[in-house]
Design a protein around this motif. Sequence first.
Motif, short mmCIF file in Angstrom:
data_model
loop_
_atom_site.label_atom_id
_atom_site.label_comp_id
_atom_site.label_asym_id
_atom_site.label_seq_id
_atom_site.Cartn_x
_atom_site.Cartn_y
_atom_site.Cartn_z
N LYS A 8 0.84 -1.20 0.00
CA LYS A 8 0.00 0.00 0.00
C LYS A 8 0.88 1.25 0.00
O LYS A 8 0.62 2.22 -0.71
N THR A 29 -9.56 8.50 1.73
CA THR A 29 -9.66 7.96 3.09
C THR A 29 -9.23 6.49 3.09
O THR A 29 -9.52 5.77 2.13
N THR A 32 -4.39 3.01 2.86
CA THR A 32 -3.47 3.25 1.73
C THR A 32 -3.26 4.75 1.54
O THR A 32 -2.13 5.22 1.42
N ASP A 86 -6.77 8.41 -3.85
CA ASP A 86 -7.69 7.70 -2.96
C ASP A 86 -7.50 6.20 -3.14
O ASP A 86 -6.93 5.75 -4.14
N ALA A 88 -9.30 2.08 -2.84
CA ALA A 88 -10.52 1.40 -3.30
C ALA A 88 -10.57 0.01 -2.67
O ALA A 88 -9.56 -0.51 -2.22
N LYS A 99 -16.01 1.37 -3.61
CA LYS A 99 -15.39 2.11 -2.53
C LYS A 99 -16.37 2.20 -1.36
O LYS A 99 -17.54 1.90 -1.48
N GLY A 100 -15.84 2.64 -0.23
CA GLY A 100 -16.71 2.85 0.92
C GLY A 100 -16.42 1.94 2.09
O GLY A 100 -17.11 1.99 3.11
N GLY A 101 -15.36 1.12 1.95
CA GLY A 101 -14.99 0.27 3.08
C GLY A 101 -14.70 1.07 4.33
O GLY A 101 -14.97 0.62 5.45
N GLY A 102 -14.20 2.27 4.13
CA GLY A 102 -13.91 3.16 5.27
C GLY A 102 -15.07 4.08 5.61
O GLY A 102 -14.94 4.94 6.49
N ALA A 104 -16.43 6.45 3.83
CA ALA A 104 -16.35 7.86 3.39
C ALA A 104 -16.84 8.05 1.96
O ALA A 104 -16.53 9.06 1.33
N LEU A 105 -17.66 7.10 1.45
CA LEU A 105 -17.99 7.10 0.03
C LEU A 105 -18.63 8.38 -0.48
O LEU A 105 -18.34 8.83 -1.60
C1 5RP Z 1 -13.00 4.53 2.26
C2 5RP Z 1 -12.55 3.83 1.04
C3 5RP Z 1 -11.15 3.30 1.04
O1 5RP Z 1 -10.44 3.96 0.04
C4 5RP Z 1 -11.17 1.82 0.79
O2 5RP Z 1 -11.98 1.20 1.77
C5 5RP Z 1 -9.76 1.22 0.82
O3 5RP Z 1 -9.26 1.28 2.12
P1 5RP Z 1 -7.80 0.80 2.48
O4 5RP Z 1 -6.84 1.71 1.77
O5 5RP Z 1 -7.71 0.94 3.98
O6 5RP Z 1 -7.64 -0.62 2.03
O7 5RP Z 1 -13.25 3.69 0.06
O8 5RP Z 1 -14.34 4.87 2.19
#
Ligand code: 5RP
Length: 236
Positions: A8, A29, A32, A86, A88, A99-102, A104-105
Amino acid sequence: MATQDELKQRAAFRAVEFVESGMVVGLGTGSTTEHAVKRIAALLTAGELNNIVGIPTSIRTEKIALESNLPLVGFDTHQEIDLTIDGADEVDPELNLIKGGGGALLREKVVAQASRRNIIIVDETKLVAQLGTNWALPIEVIPFARCTEEKFLTGFGGTVRLRTNDDGTPYRTDQNNLILDTNFGKIVDPYNLAAKLNERAGIVEHGLFLGLATDVIVAGEGEIKHLTRTSPNRKG
Ligand code: 5RP
């Protein structure tokens, strides 16, 4: 062998090579992007970059940027972003994304749509042949609409799970909304799905980012690939 976090970081550092002095930079967000934010801040401190301002996509990123002394601005003064970096959760061969795991989508999509160039940084585990392979689709809904949107999503094959915190309470986004992580299996036509979701008033935003990424930087063991968009830019 490199750890996932080292991959990352490699992707993040490569993306930061495209940041030039004087730019307005969108700050994504996630773990990474955190590497990229800290790298930009370090280059500013070292005097290798100057006159950079960032627009963060979350309260989390805002905090990291401020702690690293990266100056921030908002859309009230800067409506155009030169470059956004950003992460993904999934990337397909057309460079469409989940996206949106964090969580913040919504702000991430606002920032992406205001950006001339969107560089997505991932490690190679994020590449999939079809979106929906490993990741449920994050869908942000207003709390008032939760149950009706859940019924709507279930009605065309989604398996819905309300995102929760570690203590079991509902997760709240920076806008104080809820997230329904919805598994549709492999998504055959993401544009059609995005169109359906875009019609619903209770759905504020979804994590399908279609036609928005201009570049994807993929860090794998031994090499970093730089993919660029070749297909027409259909926004979703
Ligand atoms: C946040 C996201 C992040 O970019 C996505 O979840 C990837 O996260 P990470 O870099 O921690 O693997 O979309 O809403």
